[in-house]
Design a protein around this motif. Structure first.
Motif, PDB file in Angstrom:
ATOM      1  N   CYS A  56      -4.508  -9.481   2.205  1.00 45.38           N
ATOM      2  CA  CYS A  56      -5.454  -8.576   1.562  1.00 45.38           C
ATOM      3  C   CYS A  56      -6.026  -7.562   2.540  1.00 45.38           C
ATOM      4  N   THR A  57      -6.189  -6.344   2.062  1.00 45.95           N
ATOM      5  CA  THR A  57      -6.808  -5.262   2.828  1.00 45.95           C
ATOM      6  C   THR A  57      -7.688  -4.455   1.884  1.00 45.95           C
ATOM      7  N   GLY A  58      -8.609  -3.687   2.446  1.00 38.25           N
ATOM      8  CA  GLY A  58      -9.478  -2.844   1.639  1.00 38.25           C
ATOM      9  C   GLY A  58     -10.597  -3.625   0.962  1.00 38.25           C
ATOM     10  N   THR A  59     -11.468  -2.901   0.297  1.00 42.70           N
ATOM     11  CA  THR A  59     -12.595  -3.509  -0.424  1.00 42.70           C
ATOM     12  C   THR A  59     -12.755  -2.818  -1.776  1.00 42.70           C
ATOM     13  N   GLN A  81       0.534  -0.442   0.065  1.00 41.73           N
ATOM     14  CA  GLN A  81      -0.717  -1.158   0.300  1.00 41.73           C
ATOM     15  C   GLN A  81      -1.742  -0.382   1.122  1.00 41.73           C
ATOM     16  N   ALA A  85      -5.473   0.513  -0.354  1.00 45.89           N
ATOM     17  CA  ALA A  85      -6.636  -0.054   0.345  1.00 45.89           C
ATOM     18  C   ALA A  85      -7.725   0.985   0.599  1.00 45.89           C
ATOM     19  N   GLN A  86      -7.388   2.262   0.433  1.00 44.15           N
ATOM     20  CA  GLN A  86      -8.378   3.312   0.616  1.00 44.15           C
ATOM     21  C   GLN A  86      -9.369   3.382  -0.542  1.00 44.15           C
ATOM     22  N   ARG A  89      -9.736  -3.171  -3.080  1.00 42.33           N
ATOM     23  CA  ARG A  89      -9.102  -4.291  -2.396  1.00 42.33           C
ATOM     24  C   ARG A  89      -7.701  -4.483  -2.961  1.00 42.33           C
ATOM     25  N   VAL A  90      -6.728  -4.686  -2.077  1.00 34.73           N
ATOM     26  CA  VAL A  90      -5.348  -4.842  -2.527  1.00 34.73           C
ATOM     27  C   VAL A  90      -4.700  -5.980  -1.757  1.00 34.73           C
ATOM     28  N   CYS A  91      -3.997  -6.835  -2.468  1.00 35.68           N
ATOM     29  CA  CYS A  91      -3.381  -8.013  -1.861  1.00 35.68           C
ATOM     30  C   CYS A  91      -1.908  -8.095  -2.257  1.00 35.68           C
TER      31      CYS A  91
END
Length: 317
Positions: A56-59, A81, A85-86, A89-91
């Protein structure tokens, strides 16, 4: 003469056993070395006796879950991804047996995979998510959305498989478990999923480290061997969805039947529409990732309650 024939058979059998043991040892040691040199970028989440790799990255909410095509891994979303993530949240995650994930129970059907994803989300504390499924993974996310409507905030189907299409099982599929265990596929350089060289440099090491795992070969073979069961699950669970559904399809190499089937997927929801990646083949997330990112952005914003056009060029009905 009979004694010599027996001796020859014994020698041949011994050679076969030694060769098999040597191949299996080679496969085990090489896999262990690959994984030790390149640990997973995400976390391994226990879903009940086996672990799935979740990166997971981003919020932000809703979170986006990326599910790749047959034989692929989370690294296959390397172009998509970072951009997603910009804005949320992306996983990306590896289905059981694939990428860095532990093997899971057979048969590897769409409903089995969807149920595992539910447990993964529960263990990770995630609420309703936007599901993105590429190719055969389109079956998984569709069954998920039908079986667990409260968990799905939207769907993005990336050149996704359709239940009305022909699904042939390669005759070699049943030999994959043996060939992979004995190191034959690794020795020949045979790998499934996207070519490592086609992915961004930032994720190539992860794709390479997991390309020749026996578990990956076997999971892919299991999924394709049981494809008709998945088709039956998708067909029986098909219903009108209330969530936004964006269908992304590549224009290059697509025949008229495939285009019709992709258009049909937009009818899964009254808020369904079609986006065509003009410069892409089947693997849109690699060939033209910006189209996939735009599709995801539209679904995420719609799920947030914003009035935005889902598709730049909506499908004509």
């Amino acid at each position: 003469m009979r004694r010599w024939t027996t001796r020859i058979l014994v020698v041949l059998c011994s050679l076969i056993v030694v060769t098999a043991l040597t191949g299996a040892t080679y496969q085990w040691l090489a896999t262990r070395k690959d994984l030790a040199a390149t640990p997973p970028p995400g976390q391994l989440v226990d879903i009940g006796g086996y672990r799935l790799h979740l990166w997971c990255t981003g919020t932000g909410a809703p979170a986006v879950i990326l599910d790749t095509g047959l034989g692929g891994s989370s690294a296959g979303w390397g172009f998509v991804q970072p951009d997603v993530a910009q804005f949320t949240r992306v996983c990306s995650y590896d289905r059981a047996g694939m990428g860095y994930s532990d093997p899971g129970p057979s048969p590897r059907t769409a409903r089995q995979i969807a149920s595992e994803l539910v447990r993964l989300l529960d263990r990770s504390g995630m609420g309703p998510v936007v599901l993105v499924g590429a190719s055969i993974a389109g079956f998984n996310v569709r069954v998920f959305a039908s079986d667990h409507p409260e968990r799905a905030a939207g769907l993005v189907l990336v050149d996704a498989s359709h239940e009305a299409d022909a699904h042939e099982v390669p005759s070699m599929a049943r030999f994959v478990p043996v060939l992979s265990t004995l190191g034959v596929l690794r020795l020949l350089g045979v790998s499934f999923g996207e070519r490592v060289e086609s992915l961004p440099p930032s994720v190539q090491r992860y794709a390479k480290a997991t390309s020749f795992r026996s578990a990956g070969y076997q999971a892919a073979a299991d999924e394709i061997i049981h494809i008709e069961e998945s088709v039956s699950e998708v067909r029986s669970s098909r219903r009108q969805l209330t969530i936004p559904v964006v269908v992304v399809t590549g224009a290059r190499g697509a025949n008229e039947n495939w285009r019709k089937l992709q258009h049909d997927l937009t009818s899964l929801s009254e808020r369904g529409c079609l986006m065509i990646a003009r410069q892409s083949g089947h693997v849109v997330q690699v060939d033209q990732p910006e189209v996939v990112v735009d599709a995801i952005r539209g679904v995420v914003e719609t799920a947030r309650g914003h009035d935005v056009p889902l598709c730049a060029t909506p499908a004509k009905r």
